[in-house]
Design a protein around this motif. Sequence first.
Motif, short mmCIF file in Angstrom:
data_model
loop_
_atom_site.label_atom_id
_atom_site.label_comp_id
_atom_site.label_asym_id
_atom_site.label_seq_id
_atom_site.Cartn_x
_atom_site.Cartn_y
_atom_site.Cartn_z
N ASP A 64 12.47 -52.37 70.78
CA ASP A 64 12.66 -53.77 71.17
C ASP A 64 14.13 -54.04 71.49
OD1 ASP A 64 9.99 -54.01 70.58
OD2 ASP A 64 10.27 -55.24 68.77
N PHE A 67 15.26 -52.45 74.96
CA PHE A 67 14.91 -53.20 76.17
C PHE A 67 15.73 -54.47 76.30
CE2 PHE A 67 11.48 -50.26 76.57
CZ PHE A 67 11.11 -50.29 77.89
N ALA A 68 16.02 -55.11 75.17
CA ALA A 68 16.86 -56.30 75.22
C ALA A 68 18.26 -55.94 75.70
CB ALA A 68 16.92 -56.95 73.84
N GLU A 71 18.16 -54.94 79.46
CA GLU A 71 17.97 -56.14 80.29
C GLU A 71 19.27 -56.93 80.39
OE1 GLU A 71 14.48 -59.41 80.98
OE2 GLU A 71 14.77 -58.62 78.95
N ALA A 76 16.31 -56.03 83.90
CA ALA A 76 14.99 -55.56 83.49
C ALA A 76 14.58 -54.36 84.34
CB ALA A 76 13.96 -56.67 83.62
N ASP A 78 12.42 -51.80 86.45
CA ASP A 78 11.13 -51.81 87.13
C ASP A 78 10.58 -50.39 87.29
OD1 ASP A 78 12.92 -51.03 89.08
OD2 ASP A 78 12.62 -52.78 90.35
N GLN A 117 6.87 -52.81 75.95
CA GLN A 117 8.02 -53.60 76.38
C GLN A 117 8.18 -53.57 77.90
OE1 GLN A 117 9.92 -55.64 74.76
NE2 GLN A 117 9.09 -55.24 72.72
N ALA A 118 7.91 -52.39 78.49
CA ALA A 118 8.03 -52.28 79.95
C ALA A 118 7.03 -53.19 80.65
CB ALA A 118 7.83 -50.83 80.37
N ARG A 120 5.58 -55.91 79.67
CA ARG A 120 5.92 -57.33 79.56
C ARG A 120 6.90 -57.75 80.66
NH1 ARG A 120 6.95 -58.15 73.03
NH2 ARG A 120 4.75 -58.26 72.41
N ARG A 121 7.88 -56.93 80.89
CA ARG A 121 8.90 -57.28 81.88
C ARG A 121 8.41 -57.07 83.31
NH1 ARG A 121 10.86 -56.28 77.14
NH2 ARG A 121 12.87 -57.20 76.49
N LYS A 124 6.27 -59.89 84.64
CA LYS A 124 7.06 -61.03 85.12
C LYS A 124 7.66 -60.76 86.49
CE LYS A 124 8.35 -62.66 80.47
NZ LYS A 124 9.48 -62.88 79.54
N LEU A 125 8.06 -59.50 86.72
CA LEU A 125 8.64 -59.12 88.01
C LEU A 125 7.58 -59.06 89.11
CD1 LEU A 125 11.04 -56.22 86.91
CD2 LEU A 125 11.73 -58.50 87.67
#
Length: 231
Positions: A64, A67-68, A71, A76, A78, A117-118, A120-121, A124-125
């Motif tokens: 966690d 990734f924070a 980012e 973030a 891709d 985690q990937a 989730r981001r 959004k992308l």
Amino acid sequence: MASYQRALIVGAGSGLSAAIARQLSLEGLEVALAARDADKLADLCDATGATAFSCDAAEPDQVDALFAAVEKKVGAPDVVVYNPSRRIAGGIADLDPAEVAQALAVTAYGGFLVARQAARRMAKLGRGAILFTGASASVKGYPRSAAFAMGKFALRGLAQSLARELQPQNIHVAHIVIDGAIRSGTRSAPPDRPDSLLDPDAIAQAYLNLLRQDRSAWTFELELRPWLETF
């Protein structure tokens, strides 16, 4: 490749991960590298412009935080490549349960944590790619290799499930079976068997080709082996 901008390679080292980092950097992607010992990645970062982060992929809090941090510093990702694995050998009667549990955590559970985690981001992308590095043990359970086979079989199952879930969201999920030994500075092919080991740069080119695919014809599973490797 134009749609991909930032890549995170988890389980980075001097072999395959380094080759992938060089290829992606040449394509213009910003590259982040993650390893338990980030200091060992200094030369690779100097060569590619990548940024290194410390992370134990089998620890949820560390993944966690990774990734924070990525980012915040890079953006973030891709593209995410999952490379870690832990191999322990021995007969089933002699294996230590704690060591087997740790091997499964690194090889498979960490893949789940990173993909979680990937995804989730990338959702959004509205795009992304998650590539899992498999092995011969992903499809063949060898004797005295129960822990590695369990981990790699589990990682393959994770990849299959995620492909069905995420590809309709424009997230390309692929599992790459590395069916053979990889050439390195300490391992070279014998003179009478040229190219009997996989070239890490050639493997990295195959990863790059996956990222170049049109989404109307995405590959899910790719098997790579030297021309002399038996099936």
